[in-house]
Design a protein around this motif. Structure first.
Motif, PDB file in Angstrom:
ATOM      1  N   GLY A  80     -58.141  26.099 107.374  1.00  0.00           N
ATOM      2  CA  GLY A  80     -59.005  24.945 107.576  1.00  0.00           C
ATOM      3  C   GLY A  80     -60.274  25.351 108.292  1.00  0.00           C
ATOM      4  N   VAL A  81     -61.024  24.351 108.752  1.00  0.00           N
ATOM      5  CA  VAL A  81     -62.311  24.556 109.417  1.00  0.00           C
ATOM      6  C   VAL A  81     -62.179  24.193 110.895  1.00  0.00           C
ATOM      7  N   HIS A  91     -58.637  29.534 111.323  1.00  0.00           N
ATOM      8  CA  HIS A  91     -59.552  28.458 110.946  1.00  0.00           C
ATOM      9  C   HIS A  91     -60.980  28.997 110.959  1.00  0.00           C
ATOM     10  N   ASN A 142     -71.173  24.081 102.148  1.00  0.00           N
ATOM     11  CA  ASN A 142     -69.816  23.568 101.932  1.00  0.00           C
ATOM     12  C   ASN A 142     -68.864  24.356 102.835  1.00  0.00           C
ATOM     13  N   ARG A 143     -68.619  23.819 104.007  1.00  0.00           N
ATOM     14  CA  ARG A 143     -67.792  24.531 104.999  1.00  0.00           C
ATOM     15  C   ARG A 143     -66.355  24.691 104.517  1.00  0.00           C
ATOM     16  N   LYS A 144     -65.839  23.678 103.842  1.00  0.00           N
ATOM     17  CA  LYS A 144     -64.457  23.754 103.350  1.00  0.00           C
ATOM     18  C   LYS A 144     -64.319  24.832 102.280  1.00  0.00           C
ATOM     19  N   GLU A 159     -63.690  22.191 113.141  1.00  0.00           N
ATOM     20  CA  GLU A 159     -64.585  21.094 112.753  1.00  0.00           C
ATOM     21  C   GLU A 159     -65.803  20.960 113.641  1.00  0.00           C
ATOM     22  N   GLU A 174     -61.907  28.129 102.316  1.00  0.00           N
ATOM     23  CA  GLU A 174     -61.024  28.432 101.190  1.00  0.00           C
ATOM     24  C   GLU A 174     -61.241  29.847 100.675  1.00  0.00           C
TER      25      GLU A 174
END
Length: 498
Positions: free
Chosen positions: A225-226, A197, A213-215, A228, A219
């Motif tokens: 995923g991140v 992650h 844009n962390r997502k 969070e 990617e």
């Protein structure tokens, strides 16, 4: 003041001090250029793509900087020595990019910190090493499964408390090792998923005022995923603790198995013959054939455990935040532990895959031992003894009397059994000669133990088939995640080139 001046004259009056360089900065630089340069460049490329897509960097500057990133001489950096002109590898790369692309390269640091970048590099490096280690573990498991299949019906004595206990088969024993390794693979799989992650976008630990844009970063870096919570992204060290705990369990379990292999290689056991490529001779004793490959594996597995414990100890009682204890000083121990486990699994797989087994000695030993006596007690319960405890008492007396008379298990007579029964239950038994002989036969012992997981040959083969299917699943998953991350590296250059 005189002492202070003397130290400063020796150490230097500006950063970095001579001893600080020797003890901390230069070793960290050397580790980073070997282990972290590839992840660092991957992050730089992904961050540039994201900044450009978000309109935080102009297309013109993005193109210029992308060209500089692609043309950076990685080999020259890997061969470089720590000069002290910059603090670490991060600033060394940044300086070279600024020299190549101009001031726009300074904007590559928009919305990020060494904090989120370093933790991301650590996760990228760790996941690659986990992938490599898993590949070697699956190779070892494949050799163990093949060995189990070859010896599904190879009779042997099983031991408890280092003493002869009951007959089993070598295939049954090896399947237990297979299952242990399979659980290790599953633990690594779960640890990998936690590790995979992205912390990027956490910056120092509070994210950024820029519209990142962390997502998209996750990617581009092929993360699942991140992480969070931005503080957790920087402070959390359980991602590496979980991998290290798994590596530690794996090394400990394999060490126990290797200890058995070493015992089996002794002439007194005469069970296992290690192939010539993995045997060394004595400098003085011509007859010696030392299976030292197994000794090295056992010893180095302990080194692996030590490295993992170092990581866990360095994390212990540290502040829950950005702290060097969980970073540059600690990470190399994790890398070394996984590199070592990877190598040892491959070596152990080769030793197992080429070893020879003395089936004849194993069978003769099983037939001559008293390991089948449990089945004699079971047989008495099936015939006419009122309880297993009474049957146990009878057979215990039988063994004691046989040993006193110098008899082997196969020499036990029906008369001897009946005498023991008369002492315990006051009468002779309904057991006949055929039933006695069958109950003392190790082949019969194994054959009737056909419950799920038992040594019965059909049950062992069923388990092997099932494990092979699971093994294929593990191989498919590893191939998938490896290809996914490899494609991500290529895709970054492709996007920048466009």
């Amino acid at each position: 003041m005189e002492q202070r001046d003397r130290i400063l004259r020796q150490e230097g009056y500006t950063f970095p001090g001579k001893t600080y360089t020797e003890v901390v900065l230069e070793p960290a630089y050397n580790e980073a250029k070997t282990q972290l340069l590839k992840p660092m460049m991957m992050i730089n490329k992904a961050h540039l793509i994201m900044l450009t897509e978000q309109g935080l960097m102009s297309a013109k500057d993005g193109e210029m900087l992308g060209k500089a990133l692609r043309e950076l001489d990685m080999e020259e950096i890997r061969n470089s020595r720590y000069s002290g002109q910059v603090e670490d590898l991060f600033f060394q790369v940044e300086r070279e990019l600024i020299q190549a692309a101009g001031d726009c390269a300074g904007n590559l640091h928009i919305g990020r910190s060494r904090n989120d970048m370093c933790i991301t590099m650590f996760r990228l490096a760790l996941r690659e090493k986990v992938q490599k280690t898993l590949g070697s573990m699956l190779f070892l498991k494949e050799q163990l499964l093949e060995f189990s299949g070859k010896h599904a019906d190879t009779l042997m004595i099983g031991y408890t408390h280092t003493q002869q206990a009951q007959p089993t088969t070598l295939g049954h024993y090896m399947l237990a090792v297979v299952d242990s390794v399979s659980r290790d693979v599953e633990r690594f799989r779960q640890a990998y998923e936690q590790c995979n992650h992205s912390p990027m976008g956490a910056a120092a630990f509070t994210t950024s005022g820029f519209k990142l844009n962390r997502k998209r970063m996750a990617e581009l870096l092929s993360f699942d995923g991140v992480v969070e919570n931005s503080y957790d992204a920087i402070a959390g060290a359980d991602y590496i603790a979980e991998v290290m705990t798994t590596a530690q369990i794996t090394a400990i379990s394999l060490g126990r198995f290797v200890q058995d292999l070493l015992l089996w290689s002794m002439q007194e056991f005469s069970l296992l013959k290690v192939a010539d490529p993995y045997v060394q001779i004595s400098s003085i004793m011509p007859q010696k054939r030392n299976p030292v490959s197994l000794e090295h594996i056992r010893s180095l597995l302990s080194t692996c455990v030590g490295n993992t414990q170092t990581v866990l100890t360095m994390i212990h009682n540290t502040p829950f935040g950005d702290i060097v204890d969980t970073e540059d000083d600690m990470q190399p121990y994790a890398w070394r532990s996984l590199d070592l486990l990877d190598q040892l699994c491959r070596l152990l797989g080769c030793v197992i895959g080429t070893a020879e087994v003395n089936k004849k000695v194993l069978r003769e030993r099983a037939e001559a031992s008293f390991a089948t006596i449990t089945e004699l007690a079971d047989t008495l319960v099936r015939t006419d003894v009122p309880s297993f405890r009474k049957a146990h008492e009878i057979t215990s007396l039988v063994v004691s009397e046989a040993l006193a008379l110098g008899m082997g298990a196969q020499e036990i007579t029906l008369n001897l059994v009946n005498k023991a029964a008369e002492k315990v239950i006051g009468r002779s038994l309904k057991l006949d000669e055929e039933g006695l002989r069958q109950s003392l036969d190790p082949n019969h012992f194994v054959r009737v133990r056909s419950l799920p997981g038992g040594p019965n040959i059909d049950e062992v083969r069923r388990m092997i088939t099932e494990r092979l299917e699971r093994h294929t699943g593990h191989q498919g998953w590893l191939k998938l995640i490896t290809e996914k991350t490899e494609n991500a590296y290529r895709q970054l250059d492709s996007i920048l080139a466009d």
